[in-house]
Design a protein around this motif. Structure first.
Motif, PDB file in Angstrom:
ATOM      1  N   SER A  26      50.674  47.712  32.473  1.00 43.20           N
ATOM      2  CA  SER A  26      49.612  46.889  33.224  1.00 43.20           C
ATOM      3  C   SER A  26      48.894  45.960  32.403  1.00 43.20           C
ATOM      4  N   PHE A  27      48.440  44.889  32.939  1.00 41.79           N
ATOM      5  CA  PHE A  27      47.737  44.043  32.173  1.00 41.79           C
ATOM      6  C   PHE A  27      46.405  43.400  32.516  1.00 41.79           C
ATOM      7  N   CYS A  28      45.609  43.163  31.845  1.00 46.81           N
ATOM      8  CA  CYS A  28      44.357  42.568  31.915  1.00 46.81           C
ATOM      9  C   CYS A  28      44.286  41.199  31.210  1.00 46.81           C
ATOM     10  N   PHE A  29      44.109  40.024  32.150  1.00 43.85           N
ATOM     11  CA  PHE A  29      43.972  38.786  31.457  1.00 43.85           C
ATOM     12  C   PHE A  29      42.704  38.705  30.605  1.00 43.85           C
ATOM     13  N   TRP A  30      41.558  39.247  31.233  1.00 44.82           N
ATOM     14  CA  TRP A  30      40.372  39.132  30.462  1.00 44.82           C
ATOM     15  C   TRP A  30      40.158  39.866  29.285  1.00 44.82           C
ATOM     16  N   GLY A  31      40.264  38.995  28.081  1.00 47.81           N
ATOM     17  CA  GLY A  31      40.373  39.959  26.791  1.00 47.81           C
ATOM     18  C   GLY A  31      42.139  40.350  26.467  1.00 47.81           C
ATOM     19  N   GLY A  32      42.983  40.274  27.412  1.00 53.66           N
ATOM     20  CA  GLY A  32      44.515  40.473  27.146  1.00 53.66           C
ATOM     21  C   GLY A  32      45.275  39.199  26.820  1.00 53.66           C
ATOM     22  N   ALA A  33      44.607  38.116  27.185  1.00 45.23           N
ATOM     23  CA  ALA A  33      45.200  36.790  26.998  1.00 45.23           C
ATOM     24  C   ALA A  33      44.413  35.682  26.483  1.00 45.23           C
ATOM     25  N   PHE A  61      51.339  45.793  37.364  1.00 44.15           N
ATOM     26  CA  PHE A  61      49.888  45.585  38.128  1.00 44.15           C
ATOM     27  C   PHE A  61      48.978  45.226  37.027  1.00 44.15           C
ATOM     28  N   GLY A  62      47.747  44.556  37.732  1.00 44.95           N
ATOM     29  CA  GLY A  62      46.784  44.141  37.087  1.00 44.95           C
ATOM     30  C   GLY A  62      45.859  45.414  36.653  1.00 44.95           C
ATOM     31  N   LYS A  63      44.986  45.132  35.668  1.00 43.77           N
ATOM     32  CA  LYS A  63      43.908  46.132  35.490  1.00 43.77           C
ATOM     33  C   LYS A  63      42.639  45.406  34.957  1.00 43.77           C
ATOM     34  N   GLY A  64      41.763  46.017  35.192  1.00 42.11           N
ATOM     35  CA  GLY A  64      40.373  45.419  34.394  1.00 42.11           C
ATOM     36  C   GLY A  64      39.784  44.239  35.222  1.00 42.11           C
ATOM     37  N   SER A  65      39.218  43.343  34.500  1.00 36.03           N
ATOM     38  CA  SER A  65      38.280  42.741  35.017  1.00 36.03           C
ATOM     39  C   SER A  65      38.173  41.612  36.345  1.00 36.03           C
ATOM     40  N   SER A  66      37.228  41.230  36.876  1.00 44.66           N
ATOM     41  CA  SER A  66      36.880  40.555  37.835  1.00 44.66           C
ATOM     42  C   SER A  66      37.094  38.955  37.396  1.00 44.66           C
ATOM     43  N   GLY A  67      37.237  38.882  36.045  1.00 41.14           N
ATOM     44  CA  GLY A  67      37.242  37.480  35.580  1.00 41.14           C
ATOM     45  C   GLY A  67      38.804  37.018  35.274  1.00 41.14           C
ATOM     46  N   ALA A  68      39.680  37.718  35.629  1.00 42.68           N
ATOM     47  CA  ALA A  68      41.300  37.421  35.381  1.00 42.68           C
ATOM     48  C   ALA A  68      41.652  36.172  36.152  1.00 42.68           C
ATOM     49  N   LEU A  70      39.935  33.732  36.672  1.00 39.32           N
ATOM     50  CA  LEU A  70      39.167  32.533  35.639  1.00 39.32           C
ATOM     51  C   LEU A  70      40.022  32.364  34.405  1.00 39.32           C
ATOM     52  N   VAL A  71      40.793  33.278  33.921  1.00 42.02           N
ATOM     53  CA  VAL A  71      41.331  33.250  32.543  1.00 42.02           C
ATOM     54  C   VAL A  71      42.594  32.268  33.070  1.00 42.02           C
ATOM     55  N   ILE A  72      43.252  32.454  34.036  1.00 39.74           N
ATOM     56  CA  ILE A  72      44.534  31.909  34.338  1.00 39.74           C
ATOM     57  C   ILE A  72      44.160  30.310  34.533  1.00 39.74           C
ATOM     58  N   LEU A  73      42.924  30.152  35.409  1.00 42.49           N
ATOM     59  CA  LEU A  73      42.500  28.925  35.601  1.00 42.49           C
ATOM     60  C   LEU A  73      42.240  28.076  34.478  1.00 42.49           C
ATOM     61  N   GLU A  74      41.642  28.644  33.369  1.00 42.00           N
ATOM     62  CA  GLU A  74      41.543  27.963  32.379  1.00 42.00           C
ATOM     63  C   GLU A  74      42.739  27.843  31.406  1.00 42.00           C
ATOM     64  N   LEU A  95      45.216  37.190  41.879  1.00 42.96           N
ATOM     65  CA  LEU A  95      45.950  36.183  42.649  1.00 42.96           C
ATOM     66  C   LEU A  95      44.696  34.839  42.871  1.00 42.96           C
ATOM     67  N   THR A  96      43.549  35.033  42.376  1.00 45.49           N
ATOM     68  CA  THR A  96      42.738  34.226  42.694  1.00 45.49           C
ATOM     69  C   THR A  96      43.034  32.892  41.804  1.00 45.49           C
ATOM     70  N   GLY A  97      43.387  32.999  40.469  1.00 46.05           N
ATOM     71  CA  GLY A  97      43.967  32.217  39.703  1.00 46.05           C
ATOM     72  C   GLY A  97      44.956  31.180  40.198  1.00 46.05           C
ATOM     73  N   PRO A  98      46.123  31.762  40.537  1.00 49.75           N
ATOM     74  CA  PRO A  98      47.216  30.969  40.942  1.00 49.75           C
ATOM     75  C   PRO A  98      46.853  30.142  42.079  1.00 49.75           C
ATOM     76  N   LEU A  99      46.065  30.969  43.072  1.00 49.49           N
ATOM     77  CA  LEU A  99      45.890  30.127  44.512  1.00 49.49           C
ATOM     78  C   LEU A  99      44.769  29.149  44.296  1.00 49.49           C
ATOM     79  N   ILE A 100      43.868  29.324  43.683  1.00 51.34           N
ATOM     80  CA  ILE A 100      42.848  28.182  43.372  1.00 51.34           C
ATOM     81  C   ILE A 100      43.224  26.945  42.564  1.00 51.34           C
ATOM     82  N   ALA A 101      44.221  27.456  41.661  1.00 47.05           N
ATOM     83  CA  ALA A 101      45.045  26.205  40.672  1.00 47.05           C
ATOM     84  C   ALA A 101      46.145  25.407  41.553  1.00 47.05           C
TER      85      ALA A 101
END
Length: 141
Positions: A26-33, A61-68, A70-74, A95-101
């Motif tokens: 599993s992966f967490c973008f917040w802190g993981g990328a 599947f993802g794990k962790g933060s509600s900021g994931a 946002l990391v993808i958007l950045e 999914l919010t990252g790819p959708l908003i991007a």
């Protein structure tokens, strides 16, 4: 290259063909990328120090933060986002990252879900191709 077609559930559509980074973890973008480079910096990940920029990143599947998202958007803003994501179960927060991007940057990052059986078959694949209007992907070995 051998091509295998796999049925999928599309969460975010788009057209892309890119090299694959496959993870069993599993992966967490917040802190993981790293949002500035796309490098995977979670030293517990089986993909540690690989760079997801412009690659298809598969993690079950993802794990962790509600900021994931946002990391993808950045990453999109800084041109180091993954080209696409493959999951067994996509986390709505990720999914919010790819959708908003798609809306903010006119950048498509396809996201699909595979069965666990098909996901496991990705191990060893070289590239994956996604299609805007189809519920399958082509996997190249």
């Amino acid at each position: 290259m051998e091509k295998v077609r796999m049925n999928c559930k599309v969460a975010v559509s788009g057209n892309v063909r890119a090299k694959l980074i496959y993870s069993r973890d599993s992966f967490c973008f917040w802190g993981g990328a790293d949002p500035k480079t796309g490098e995977i910096r979670d030293d517990r990940s089986d993909c540690w120090k690989k760079n997801m920029a412009g690659q298809v990143f598969a993690f079950p599947f993802g794990k962790g933060s509600s900021g994931a998202g946002l990391v993808i958007l950045e990453q999109v803003r800084l041109n180091c986002a993954p080209a696409a994501l493959i999951n067994v179960n996509s986390d709505p927060v990720i999914l919010t990252g790819p959708l908003i991007a798609k809306h903010f940057y006119n950048k498509s990052i396809p996201v699909v879900n595979l069965s666990q059986e098909d996901y496991d078959k990705l191990n060893g694949a070289k590239e994956v191709e996604f299609y805007e209007d189809h519920d399958y992907i082509d996997v190249y070995y």
